[in-house]
Design a protein around this motif. Structure first.
Motif, PDB file in Angstrom:
ATOM      1  N   SER A   1      49.188 -67.867 -49.289  1.00 50.77           N
ATOM      2  CA  SER A   1      48.052 -68.353 -48.503  1.00 50.77           C
ATOM      3  C   SER A   1      46.952 -67.314 -48.369  1.00 50.77           C
ATOM      4  N   THR A   2      47.256 -66.073 -48.754  1.00 50.91           N
ATOM      5  CA  THR A   2      46.316 -64.972 -48.611  1.00 50.91           C
ATOM      6  C   THR A   2      46.198 -64.242 -49.940  1.00 50.91           C
TER       7      THR A   2
ATOM      8  N   GLY B   1      39.711 -61.863 -47.256  1.00 52.28           N
ATOM      9  CA  GLY B   1      40.596 -61.132 -46.358  1.00 52.28           C
ATOM     10  C   GLY B   1      41.026 -59.767 -46.861  1.00 52.28           C
TER      11      GLY B   1
END
Length: 258
Positions: free
Chosen positions: A14-15, A205
């Protein structure tokens, strides 16, 4: 081969992760949509930088092996892409020993399948140098020279995390005659591109800490730079044929511990 963690951590899809974005930039397949989303928004020069980093590593470790260095500690390994560091150096010195380190469990899973014999893998983070050294001692002889490889890694460590101290701590345990091989994205060669790349990674991120030449040169304080010193990645080629001239926003150098 032993591994750094008996039970690998779950891969977080997810990242975005730097190792997987780098894999995407190199044309690899071991990445996820979240990594492609970051890589796809980067300027074309980012692919060139990834390639230049990889080619610099190949030339630098081949040169070190030709000088008789037969131990390598590669931190921030990334997903294995042939030829890997151990394949390069073992062409010159078949008994060379290599310890790879990365903090992405997908790298560990690939390493378990590909790395054998005198090559080991440690799942760890450069921000925990003591743990890396402790594990590396199981494979490497710290009474003899070791080449520490930090390829395109330290610009992922912000100034608040004391990157120069981390590198000094790693070098402090290496004996005289060891080497540092380092490449690092610049903030001052192409400043507008650097800002664009930093911004796109941040959206995914991932924080970047590109540095100017003086900031990169600090990593080599107290060491003896091998000619031609701190240059762009394509300008460092050791005994290999000179690559075609091209622009690069990547600083690179090899230095010896006196």
């Amino acid at each position: 081969m032993t591994t750094g963690t008996p039970i690998p951590r779950q891969i977080d899809t997810s990242t975005a992760h730097p190792a997987r974005v780098y894999d995407w930039l190199l044309g690899g397949k071991d990445n996820y949509p979240v990594d492609e989303a970051v890589g796809g928004k980067l300027p074309p020069e980012a692919r060139d930088a990834a390639r230049q980093n990889r080619e610099f590593m190949h030339r630098a470790v081949a040169w070190l092996a030709s000088q008789g260095v037969d131990q390598f500690l590669d931190i921030g390994t990334g997903i294995p892409t042939e030829p890997n560091l151990h394949q390069i150096v073992q062409r010159v010195l078949p008994t060379a020993r290599v310890v790879y380190t990365d903090n992405d469990p997908i790298v560990l899973r690939h390493a378990e399948a590909l790395l054998v014999g005198t090559t080991d893998y440690v799942e760890a983070d450069v921000r925990s140098p003591a743990g890396i050294i402790e594990r590396a001692r199981q494979t490497l002889d710290f009474s003899r020279p070791i080449a520490l490889s930090l390829i395109a890694l330290m610009h992922f460590i912000g100034d608040d995390q004391e990157p120069h101290t981390l590198v000094r701590d790693l070098l402090a345990v290496l004996p005289s005659g060891s080497y540092l091989v380092l490449s690092h994205a610049s903030s001052d060669i192409y400043p507008e591109l650097a800002e664009q790349v930093t911004a796109e990674y941040a959206k995914g991120g991932i924080r970047l800490g590109f540095r100017d030449r003086a900031g990169v040169l600090r990593f080599f304080e107290g060491l003896e730079l091998v000619g031609p010193g701190l240059v762009t990645a394509p300008e460092w080629y050791g005994d290999a044929p000179a690559p075609a001239p091209e622009g690069s926003g990547i600083y690179a150098a090899v230095a010896r511990i006196p």
